[in-house]
Design a protein around this motif. Structure first.
Motif, short mmCIF file in Angstrom:
data_model
loop_
_atom_site.label_atom_id
_atom_site.label_comp_id
_atom_site.label_asym_id
_atom_site.label_seq_id
_atom_site.Cartn_x
_atom_site.Cartn_y
_atom_site.Cartn_z
N ASP A 53 0.87 -1.18 0.00
CA ASP A 53 0.00 0.00 0.00
C ASP A 53 0.91 1.23 0.00
N ASN A 56 -0.20 4.54 1.93
CA ASN A 56 -0.08 4.45 3.38
C ASN A 56 1.38 4.42 3.80
N THR A 60 2.86 7.11 6.37
CA THR A 60 3.45 6.62 7.61
C THR A 60 4.89 7.09 7.76
N THR A 67 -1.31 7.64 10.67
CA THR A 67 -1.61 6.21 10.58
C THR A 67 -1.95 5.65 11.95
N CYS A 136 2.32 0.17 9.38
CA CYS A 136 1.80 -0.15 8.04
C CYS A 136 1.13 -1.52 8.03
N TYR A 139 -2.24 -1.24 9.76
CA TYR A 139 -3.16 -0.52 8.87
C TYR A 139 -3.69 -1.47 7.79
N ARG A 140 -2.77 -2.21 7.15
CA ARG A 140 -3.19 -3.14 6.09
C ARG A 140 -4.09 -4.25 6.64
N LYS A 143 -7.49 -2.81 7.04
CA LYS A 143 -8.02 -2.54 5.70
C LYS A 143 -8.47 -3.85 5.03
#
Length: 181
Positions: A53, A56, A60, A67, A136, A139-140, A143
């Motif tokens: 991503d 992002n 980040t 984030t 990260c 976050y992923r 998501k």
């Protein structure tokens, strides 16, 4: 000189249909199936897959407090707003450079909510040595579980209640299907 082979030795499937093997499990099935003995699931992406991503990843690297605030908003189910948690994280980073002490708590909360495995290193070490990669990855993970982190917890619950699944993705314009002439 050589012993003769029985008539069906060269044709193993002459007596019927070939044996079937079950189809390989899909990615979604392996993600949601607990592992034997542990009961924990794997992260949907690896720790060092930050460029999966790129948007992002860039945000980040430039401003991790954004984030982090988005992650906290979802993990805490809207009780701690993105702006408040991101500001606190930025304050901790600016004053002590130890934002990892605060952010590793939310990695542990995220793992507990979704029964995710810890991995080779404890959450504290992951955040101390790979802070941006850990943010990260978290976050992923959210998501990939269907959250749009840009809109926050309350908007995500509204979308879920209305039955909307996933955000519209910006990209190339849709092309008409079929012949154009």
């Amino acid at each position: 000189m050589y012993p003769s082979a029985p008539p069906d030795a060269y044709n193993k499937f002459s007596a019927g249909a070939p044996p079937t093997t079950p189809p390989p499990a899909t990615y979604q099935q392996t993600m949601n199936t607990p592992r034997p003995g542990g009961g924990l699931t794997r992260w949907s992406t690896g720790l060092f897959h930050c460029t999966d991503d790129p948007g992002n990843c860039l945000i980040t690297c430039l401003c991790p407090c954004i984030t982090f605030g988005q992650i906290v908003d979802i993990v805490d189910r809207g009780t701690c707003p993105c702006l408040a948690s991101g500001s606190l994280y930025a304050l901790i980073c600016a004053s002590t450079a130890m934002g990892c002490l605060y952010s590793c708590i939310y990695r542990s909360k995220l793992r507990a909510q979704y029964d995710l495995e810890e991995g080779e290193c404890p959450d504290f070490l992951v955040h101390c040595f790979c802070e941006y990669c850990a943010l990260c990855q978290e976050y992923r993970e959210l998501k990939n579980r269907g959250f749009d982190l840009g809109i926050g917890w309350s908007a995500n619950t509204d979308r879920q209640r209305r039955g909307v699944t996933g955000a519209s993705v910006m990209g190339a314009p849709a092309m008409p299907v079929g012949m154009l002439r």
